[in-house]
Design an enzyme around this catalytic site. Structure first.
Site, PDB file in Angstrom:
ATOM      1  N   ALA A 134      30.583  52.336  40.844  1.00  0.00           N
ATOM      2  CA  ALA A 134      30.939  51.390  39.783  1.00  0.00           C
ATOM      3  C   ALA A 134      29.760  51.100  38.862  1.00  0.00           C
ATOM      4  O   ALA A 134      29.421  49.944  38.578  1.00  0.00           O
ATOM      5  CB  ALA A 134      31.469  50.106  40.398  1.00  0.00           C
ATOM      6  N   GLY A 243      36.242  46.298  56.297  1.00  0.00           N
ATOM      7  CA  GLY A 243      37.468  47.002  56.627  1.00  0.00           C
ATOM      8  C   GLY A 243      37.976  47.898  55.513  1.00  0.00           C
ATOM      9  O   GLY A 243      38.942  48.644  55.712  1.00  0.00           O
ATOM     10  N   ASP A 268      27.473  43.317  49.400  1.00  0.00           N
ATOM     11  CA  ASP A 268      27.651  44.036  48.134  1.00  0.00           C
ATOM     12  C   ASP A 268      28.692  43.305  47.295  1.00  0.00           C
ATOM     13  O   ASP A 268      29.477  43.914  46.559  1.00  0.00           O
ATOM     14  CB  ASP A 268      28.062  45.495  48.376  1.00  0.00           C
ATOM     15  N   ALA A 303      34.542  48.855  43.569  1.00  0.00           N
ATOM     16  CA  ALA A 303      33.512  48.209  42.744  1.00  0.00           C
ATOM     17  C   ALA A 303      32.933  47.014  43.485  1.00  0.00           C
ATOM     18  O   ALA A 303      33.309  45.863  43.247  1.00  0.00           O
ATOM     19  CB  ALA A 303      34.113  47.787  41.411  1.00  0.00           C
ATOM     20  N   GLY A 304      32.037  47.280  44.411  1.00  0.00           N
ATOM     21  CA  GLY A 304      31.509  46.204  45.222  1.00  0.00           C
ATOM     22  C   GLY A 304      32.583  45.672  46.157  1.00  0.00           C
ATOM     23  O   GLY A 304      33.561  46.352  46.468  1.00  0.00           O
TER      24      GLY A 304
END
Length: 381
Positions: A134, A243, A268, A303-304
């Site tokens: 990302a 997960g 993150d 994205a994170g």
């Protein structure tokens, strides 16, 4: 709360092991070795008492971005994660224009000097376009030492980590530069081979940025960076235990090979952590969060995360079945040691800041203390 208090009756996780019916004494914001007879006691029977969590890779939360938010917004993100047990947090940036990143580093260095954050992590722009995740590919650049040095200098001594694709031109020399300046060189968003990764470790790299993610998969003929990072005792591997980023078998593989002494749980996290689904910006890229999973609107890359470390702790202790002592090591002690703050945080020992988390027997968060003051006051008794 009182200037002094005794937290009693909990299962206390210390560096030496678990103490049943333990006592932690808090005095003037620190953990003390002894208490007066008249000090009030809080009964935490049936609970766990663990050190405050230390997140060395975090992009924001509570609707606020560390990369682009105002000072007040950054502090909102810090407070959001603190309410979930993260009492020490590093502010991570995503790829941006160099002038923008240097300006942001100067701004956030003040927050680091004040103790609101534990430093700055530059995740980009020195990463591989093949494994950009990302990050905006148009803003990526090679890790030339002079460019890396600009970011270090802009952070005014508060740069803690730089993520690099060390196989790119200048990568190895930049690893050496970072090591010389006491900044963690992290291998990540990389397309490196096994041999190239080993060369970077020999040059001074010590962390694997979110192991398994944004790097070649483990192969039996071309083992790539994962094998090199797992096998080397000098490397601590970051793990996003939500997960989504990792299958439980991948986490088990990492702990089997690296062991609890070389694992660090991170979030993150991006803006949506602790905030909810919706549309967000991660640097210059638009992200949609649906069912707590963040993906780029264009392309669909993860994205994170929206993870908070209390959820990572619970998952590790229940779904993954890791010993509580190992979880504490990975979520508090190891990152504190890497960041050079283990003399103050990361364990429940006399003289350290009274940063601690209260969990119930199901590992649900019930209380958070930061420097002796309750952020989330436990409702017990």
């Amino acid at each position: 709360m009182a200037v002094s208090t005794v937290l009693a009756g909990a299962r206390v996780v210390l560096p030496t092991g678990i103490v049943e019916n333990g006592r932690v004494i808090v005095e003037n914001g620190r953990i003390a070795g002894a208490a007066r007879e008249d000090v009030p006691t809080l009964d935490l029977t049936g609970h766990w008492l663990v050190p405050g969590f230390v997140d060395m890779h975090n992009h924001g939360g509570g609707g606020a971005s560390f990369t682009s938010g105002t000072v007040d917004e950054v502090l909102t993100g810090v407070r959001t994660h603190r309410q979930h047990g993260t009492t020490t947090v590093v502010a991570s940036f995503v790829t941006g224009e160099m002038d923008f990143l240097t300006q942001r580093a100067g701004l956030l260095s003040e927050l680091a000097e004040q103790g609101d954050i534990a430093g700055i992590h530059f995740e980009g722009p020195f990463i591989s376009p093949c494994r950009k995740g990302a990050h905006d590919e148009t803003l990526l650049r090679d890790p030339e030492p002079a460019e890396v040095r600009k970011l270090i200098d802009a952070a005014r001594g508060q740069a803690r980590m730089v993520t690099l694709a060390t196989e790119l031109p200048g990568g190895i020399d930049s690893v050496r530069l970072l090591a010389e300046h006491g900044v963690i060189a992290a291998i990540g968003h990389t397309d490196a081979t096994y041999e190239q990764t080993r060369a970077a470790i020999d040059a001074g790299a010590t962390v694997a940025t979110h192991l398994f993610n944004a790097m070649p998969a483990l192969g039996h003929r071309a083992p790539g960076p994962i094998a090199a990072l797992l096998e080397d005792e000098r490397i601590t591997v970051e793990l996003i235990n939500d997960g989504t980023h990792l299958h439980p078998a991948a986490l088990e593989l990492a702990f089997h090979h690296a062991g609890p002494a070389r694992a660090a749980f991170i979030t993150d996290a991006m803006d949506a952590a602790g905030f909810g689904d919706g549309r967000y910006m991660l640097g210059p890229l638009e992200v949609e969060v649906k069912d707590s999973v963040a993906r780029l609107v264009e392309g669909g890359s993860i994205a994170g995360s929206t993870l908070t470390l209390d959820r990572a702790f619970k998952r590790a202790a229940t779904v993954d079945g890791l010993p509580v002592e190992s979880v504490v090591q990975a979520i508090s002690a190891n990152p504190a040691k890497l960041l050079g703050v283990y003399d103050r945080v990361g364990s429940l020992e006399p003289g350290k800041d009274a940063d601690l988390v209260v969990l119930d027997e199901d590992f649900e968060l019930k209380g958070v203390m930061h420097k002796g003051a309750w952020v989330v006051e436990p409702q017990v008794g």
